[in-house]
Design a protein around this motif. Structure first.
Motif, PDB file in Angstrom:
ATOM      1  N   ARG A  34       0.943  -0.931  -0.028  1.00 56.15           N
ATOM      2  CA  ARG A  34       0.080  -0.043   0.030  1.00 56.15           C
ATOM      3  C   ARG A  34       0.815   1.147   0.021  1.00 56.15           C
ATOM      4  N   HIS A  59      -5.830  -2.225  -3.854  1.00 52.15           N
ATOM      5  CA  HIS A  59      -5.021  -2.352  -2.561  1.00 52.15           C
ATOM      6  C   HIS A  59      -5.386  -1.124  -1.722  1.00 52.15           C
ATOM      7  N   HIS A  61      -6.916   1.590   0.209  1.00 51.68           N
ATOM      8  CA  HIS A  61      -8.164   2.306  -0.021  1.00 51.68           C
ATOM      9  C   HIS A  61      -8.637   2.365  -1.435  1.00 51.68           C
ATOM     10  N   ALA A 141      -6.591 -15.361   1.692  1.00 54.28           N
ATOM     11  CA  ALA A 141      -5.484 -14.498   1.726  1.00 54.28           C
ATOM     12  C   ALA A 141      -4.342 -15.307   1.425  1.00 54.28           C
ATOM     13  N   ALA A 165       1.892  -7.217   7.450  1.00 54.08           N
ATOM     14  CA  ALA A 165       0.673  -6.735   8.059  1.00 54.08           C
ATOM     15  C   ALA A 165      -0.176  -6.455   6.794  1.00 54.08           C
ATOM     16  N   TRP A 166       0.455  -5.600   5.786  1.00 49.74           N
ATOM     17  CA  TRP A 166      -0.196  -5.250   4.671  1.00 49.74           C
ATOM     18  C   TRP A 166      -0.408  -6.506   3.811  1.00 49.74           C
ATOM     19  N   CYS A 168      -1.340  -9.510   4.970  1.00 47.16           N
ATOM     20  CA  CYS A 168      -2.557 -10.044   5.520  1.00 47.16           C
ATOM     21  C   CYS A 168      -3.758  -9.140   5.360  1.00 47.16           C
ATOM     22  N   ASP A 169      -3.645  -8.014   5.046  1.00 50.64           N
ATOM     23  CA  ASP A 169      -4.979  -7.089   5.077  1.00 50.64           C
ATOM     24  C   ASP A 169      -5.483  -7.039   3.460  1.00 50.64           C
ATOM     25  N   VAL A 170      -4.411  -7.165   2.883  1.00 45.70           N
ATOM     26  CA  VAL A 170      -4.960  -6.704   1.251  1.00 45.70           C
ATOM     27  C   VAL A 170      -6.026  -7.668   0.791  1.00 45.70           C
ATOM     28  N   ASP A 171      -6.887  -6.925  -0.027  1.00 49.75           N
ATOM     29  CA  ASP A 171      -7.991  -7.754  -0.609  1.00 49.75           C
ATOM     30  C   ASP A 171      -7.363  -8.717  -1.381  1.00 49.75           C
TER      31      ASP A 171
END
Length: 259
Positions: A34, A59, A61, A141, A165-166, A168-171
């Motif tokens: 991101r 990615h 927002h 994921a 962290a990124w 694991c969080d990405v769409d």
């Protein structure tokens, strides 16, 4: 603290971190990350430039593109952020995007920097990246351990933790979309490189096994105003791991594009 989440501005379907004033600079991160991946560069470049660090489509927002996008779809979405001559800087997959923007929209690109860009992968590298792309279903994921090991090895660091962290969080669908395009691509064509008329910087790490020093040097050799820089001791995530050196190189390159 370098990679702390920052406020964003909206540009239609895309979101971006904006900072500073001066010559226009666009930063585009790689797959699974991101805009904060440029946290090591944002404050340094914003001292003299107007910096926009975009969340790639799908990615952060930013909204996803249509199903099964191609490289041109990513380029068309991101180039909409440019309102005048800009230095476009992309890392990894985004190096492909940056070079495609420079090829297709030369009036908007004052200079282009391709960090850890790929060019004409060999057969084993193609097979490996295509196999990774085939394993992405867009619903679950992806296991972050393999890319983290490729990027950082097994040594703990704040940069590694941020990327974990990124990832694991990405769409998952956005990640799959971008990775498939990255895997299917082979970098810019020789013809497109020879046709670039703006200054071009090709930067990678000496220890980079995938976006190799040889690739960056070959791209630079084909580009009329191109040059390659290889950072000793650096690998794939050099904007994060070697931020000070990268900042010095990018600041000098941006100055060169303003002459």
């Amino acid at each position: 603290m370098t990679w702390t989440i920052r406020p964003r501005s909206k540009f239609g379907a895309l979101s971006a971190i904006c900072a500073g004033d001066g010559p226009s600079v666009l930063l585009i991160h790689g797959v699974g990350l991101r805009a904060e991946a440029w946290g090591g560069q944002l404050d340094a470049l914003a001292q003299t430039c107007r910096v926009v660090a975009v969340d790639m489509p799908g990615h952060g927002h930013s909204a996803r593109l249509k199903d099964d996008p191609c490289l041109a779809d990513f380029t068309d979405a991101i180039v909409a952020l440019l309102s005048g001559p800009t230095v476009v800087i992309g890392h990894s997959f985004a190096a492909m995007i940056a070079l495609d923007i420079a090829k297709r929209h030369p009036a908007l690109v004052q200079g282009v920097a391709a960090l850890n860009g790929i060019f004409q992968r060999d057969s084993s590298a193609k097979q490996a990246v295509m196999a990774r792309a085939a394993g992405l279903d867009g619903k679950t994921a992806a296991d972050p351990s393999a890319p983290l090991d490729r990027w950082f090895g097994e040594v703990p660091s704040a940069a590694r933790d941020a990327c974990l962290a990124w990832l694991c969080d990405v769409d998952p669908a956005g990640y799959r979309d971008a990775y498939r395009v990255f895997a299917a691509g082979d970098g810019p064509s020789e013809q497109s490189l020879s046709g670039l008329q703006c200054p071009a910087l090709f930067l990678t790490g000496r220890d980079e096994p995938n976006s190799t020093p040889e690739m960056s040097q070959r791209m630079a050799d084909l580009t009329p105003l191109g040059r390659a820089v290889i950072l000793d001791g650096a690998a794939h995530m050099l904007p994060m791991t070697h931020a000070s050196q990268v900042n010095t190189l990018l600041t000098q390159f941006i100055k060169e594009t303003q002459r």
